[in-house]
Scaffold this motif. Structure first.
Motif, PDB file in Angstrom:
ATOM      1  N   THR A  71       0.821  -1.208   0.000  1.00 42.09           N
ATOM      2  CA  THR A  71       0.000   0.000   0.000  1.00 42.09           C
ATOM      3  C   THR A  71       0.856   1.260   0.000  1.00 42.09           C
ATOM      4  OG1 THR A  71      -1.727  -1.196   1.180  1.00 42.09           O
ATOM      5  CG2 THR A  71      -1.869   1.207   1.194  1.00 42.09           C
ATOM      6  N   ALA A  74       2.202   1.732  -3.459  1.00 41.26           N
ATOM      7  CA  ALA A  74       1.127   2.209  -4.336  1.00 41.26           C
ATOM      8  C   ALA A  74       0.832   3.682  -4.078  1.00 41.26           C
ATOM      9  CB  ALA A  74      -0.138   1.366  -4.121  1.00 41.26           C
ATOM     10  N   ILE A  86      -6.030  -1.140  -3.994  1.00 47.30           N
ATOM     11  CA  ILE A  86      -4.875  -2.044  -3.933  1.00 47.30           C
ATOM     12  C   ILE A  86      -4.625  -2.488  -2.495  1.00 47.30           C
ATOM     13  CG2 ILE A  86      -2.352  -2.121  -4.180  1.00 47.30           C
ATOM     14  CD1 ILE A  86      -2.752  -0.434  -6.750  1.00 47.30           C
ATOM     15  N   THR A  90      -5.009  -6.353  -1.518  1.00 46.70           N
ATOM     16  CA  THR A  90      -3.774  -7.001  -1.084  1.00 46.70           C
ATOM     17  C   THR A  90      -3.919  -7.562   0.326  1.00 46.70           C
ATOM     18  OG1 THR A  90      -2.484  -5.479  -2.449  1.00 46.70           O
ATOM     19  CG2 THR A  90      -1.301  -6.653  -0.726  1.00 46.70           C
TER      20      THR A  90
END
Length: 99
Positions: A71, A74, A86, A90
């Protein structure tokens, strides 16, 4: 298929999130905001996201720590919505795979 309580929780959380966002605009529609107040209002969603993510920094669960790393990567490359998606996906996948 999620049970009715889970679905109701998701829908009510979405509605309350949307309502708080809209109510802020409705309450401030006739006011002129200073540049400082405008900056504060624009950064509130990020602050809320950090308050949700912050407990993962002290987690001992390896799946949570790996998802946190993904994270953070991202977040340095993408905007808020893709980063949240995401992060959630995830975390779910890693928790499922790692237990």
């Amino acid at each position: 298929m999620p049970d009715i309580q889970t679905l109701a929780t998701i829908l009510l959380m979405a509605a309350s999130t949307y309502a708080t966002r809209i109510l802020g605009y409705v309450a401030l529609r006739d006011r002129t905001l200073s540049p400082r107040m405008r900056a504060v209002m624009e950064n509130v969603p990020g602050c809320v996201l950090i308050s949700v993510i912050a407990p993962a920094f002290v987690s001992r669960n390896p799946a949570d720590l790996l998802a946190l790393g993904v994270t953070l990567v991202a977040a340095t490359r993408l905007s808020l919505l893709p980063t949240v998606i995401i992060g959630v996906v995830t975390t779910g996948v890693l928790r499922h795979l790692m237990g």
